[in-house]
Design an enzyme around this catalytic site. Sequence first.
Site, PDB file in Angstrom:
ATOM      1  N   TYR A 143       0.824  -1.214   0.000  1.00  0.00           N
ATOM      2  CA  TYR A 143       0.000   0.000   0.000  1.00  0.00           C
ATOM      3  C   TYR A 143       0.861   1.269   0.000  1.00  0.00           C
ATOM      4  O   TYR A 143       0.440   2.311  -0.483  1.00  0.00           O
ATOM      5  CB  TYR A 143      -0.904   0.035   1.241  1.00  0.00           C
ATOM      6  CG  TYR A 143      -2.238  -0.632   1.063  1.00  0.00           C
ATOM      7  CD1 TYR A 143      -2.322  -1.993   0.756  1.00  0.00           C
ATOM      8  CD2 TYR A 143      -3.423   0.083   1.196  1.00  0.00           C
ATOM      9  CE1 TYR A 143      -3.555  -2.609   0.605  1.00  0.00           C
ATOM     10  CE2 TYR A 143      -4.652  -0.527   1.050  1.00  0.00           C
ATOM     11  CZ  TYR A 143      -4.718  -1.867   0.753  1.00  0.00           C
ATOM     12  OH  TYR A 143      -5.936  -2.475   0.605  1.00  0.00           O
ATOM     13  N   LYS A 194       3.242 -15.075   1.945  1.00  0.00           N
ATOM     14  CA  LYS A 194       3.548 -15.904   0.777  1.00  0.00           C
ATOM     15  C   LYS A 194       5.063 -16.083   0.726  1.00  0.00           C
ATOM     16  O   LYS A 194       5.733 -15.627  -0.207  1.00  0.00           O
ATOM     17  CB  LYS A 194       3.027 -15.230  -0.495  1.00  0.00           C
ATOM     18  CG  LYS A 194       1.535 -15.358  -0.700  1.00  0.00           C
ATOM     19  CD  LYS A 194       1.095 -16.750  -1.157  1.00  0.00           C
ATOM     20  CE  LYS A 194       1.509 -17.013  -2.597  1.00  0.00           C
ATOM     21  NZ  LYS A 194       1.154 -18.397  -3.001  1.00  0.00           N
ATOM     22  N   ASP A 227      -2.809 -17.799   0.414  1.00  0.00           N
ATOM     23  CA  ASP A 227      -3.815 -18.421  -0.464  1.00  0.00           C
ATOM     24  C   ASP A 227      -4.480 -19.603   0.239  1.00  0.00           C
ATOM     25  O   ASP A 227      -5.693 -19.800   0.148  1.00  0.00           O
ATOM     26  CB  ASP A 227      -3.200 -18.826  -1.818  1.00  0.00           C
ATOM     27  CG  ASP A 227      -1.955 -19.688  -1.680  1.00  0.00           C
ATOM     28  OD1 ASP A 227      -1.372 -19.746  -0.573  1.00  0.00           O
ATOM     29  OD2 ASP A 227      -1.551 -20.321  -2.686  1.00  0.00           O
ATOM     30  N   ASP A 251      -6.485  -7.053   3.863  1.00  0.00           N
ATOM     31  CA  ASP A 251      -7.618  -6.402   3.201  1.00  0.00           C
ATOM     32  C   ASP A 251      -8.524  -7.466   2.587  1.00  0.00           C
ATOM     33  O   ASP A 251      -9.746  -7.460   2.769  1.00  0.00           O
ATOM     34  CB  ASP A 251      -7.071  -5.449   2.119  1.00  0.00           C
ATOM     35  CG  ASP A 251      -8.189  -4.721   1.387  1.00  0.00           C
ATOM     36  OD1 ASP A 251      -9.139  -4.289   2.060  1.00  0.00           O
ATOM     37  OD2 ASP A 251      -8.104  -4.602   0.148  1.00  0.00           O
TER      38      ASP A 251
HETATM   39  C1  IPM Z   1     -10.538  -1.277   3.673  1.00  0.00           C
HETATM   40  C2  IPM Z   1     -10.748  -0.645   2.331  1.00  0.00           C
HETATM   41  C3  IPM Z   1      -9.615   0.323   2.030  1.00  0.00           C
HETATM   42  C4  IPM Z   1      -8.338  -0.478   1.974  1.00  0.00           C
HETATM   43  C5  IPM Z   1      -9.809   1.188   0.791  1.00  0.00           C
HETATM   44  C6  IPM Z   1     -11.108   1.930   0.797  1.00  0.00           C
HETATM   45  C7  IPM Z   1      -8.662   2.119   0.596  1.00  0.00           C
HETATM   46  O1  IPM Z   1     -10.896  -1.624   1.358  1.00  0.00           O
HETATM   47  O2  IPM Z   1     -10.409  -0.548   4.660  1.00  0.00           O
HETATM   48  O3  IPM Z   1     -10.505  -2.505   3.746  1.00  0.00           O
HETATM   49  O4  IPM Z   1      -7.998  -1.053   0.926  1.00  0.00           O
HETATM   50  O5  IPM Z   1      -7.643  -0.531   2.993  1.00  0.00           O
HETATM   51 MG    MG Z   2     -11.022  -3.610   2.111  1.00  0.00          MG
END
Ligand code: IPM
Ligand code: MG
Length: 374
Positions: A143, A194, A227, A251
Amino acid sequence: MSKNFRLLILPGDGIGPEVMIEVDKVISIISSMFDVQFDIEKDDIGGSAYDRYGVPLADETLEKAKSSHAVLLGAVGGEKWDNLDFSLKPEQGLLKIRKELDLFANLRPALCFESMVEASSLKPHLVSGLDIMIVRELTGGVYFGKPRGIETKSDGSRVGINTQVYATHEIRRVARIAFELAQKRDNRVVSCEKSNVMESGILWREEVQYVHDNEFNDVSLSHMYADNCAMQLVRNPKQFDVIVTDNLFGDILSDEASMLTGSLGMLPSASLGEIDQNNFRKALYEPVHGSAPDIAGQGIANPIASILSFAMCLKYSFNMDKASDLISTAVNKVLENGFKTKDLLGDENKNLTTQEMGDEIVKQISDLGADNGS
Ligand code: IPM
Ligand code: MG
């Protein structure tokens, strides 16, 4: 002397503002039942902040967040802002507030309320009693890793680049949170990565093991490829107690886990920072669901994830476990009594609106509180 906490509420976009109105009601009733006062400020984040300030998170909003005891957030994003420059998109506001407050540990409990067993996409016996805590690393990994971007090469072709990068301390601190949580639960942690394909995964595995061996060797730890974890979550989800994993896998796995509980509309989350010298931890609480633009403004969104996020806030930021449990019990009772919003697949003709669901929960909190004499 009654306690006094400063709360910043950022309703955001889509269904965010609708569900946060219901949270306001819950805050009021908790404040009237317990010896606590909440000083509430509201501001914008995401697309609504872009409309007002020209950026998805204004500096002044960030400052307010930093000086609050906790932040409650709705959701960000929507079609209206799809064509903005990437750096101005609503999601960037959310990523920025997480990063700036250094909220590295994202707790996403996947708990199946007994009354919701039938709404799960899995067979009832697989989810009845389900209680998983996913601990997602939130301020590192792909990220935020650099280099990143889209580059045009000399032959005119383009490449998109993101980098998965984790430093030792980032892995260790989130692992500690996972082990500490496990000690208060069933004492089991599964760490996901992974490491069969990624060096960052190898480091992740080694560092989690290191923290375990040196600080938490009473907790049972096992490692799983991400996975495989995705598969195990739908095969036999009750095998898990605490899952700790990186930003991207977390996520994805938390969205998957949410459906086990009946609806994405049910899942709260807490994002926590380090404890500072005043014994205080920065924290932000938000539902796992997004802004759901397709149903925004219709009054049918489920406010439960946001309300339960406030319950997490009471527990993790304010040590008000009793008030927190009261909210969870009230939500369970309301569901048991057959009250459902549209996403919970109840009787179509009896679906509650967002507002009605909020009112039922408040009423239940008040009734339960009266029974308990709080
Ligand atoms: C989450 C969301 C966010 C992320 C987005 C909206 C940026 O999907 O909080 O899970 O990917 O972290
Ligand atoms: Mg999310």
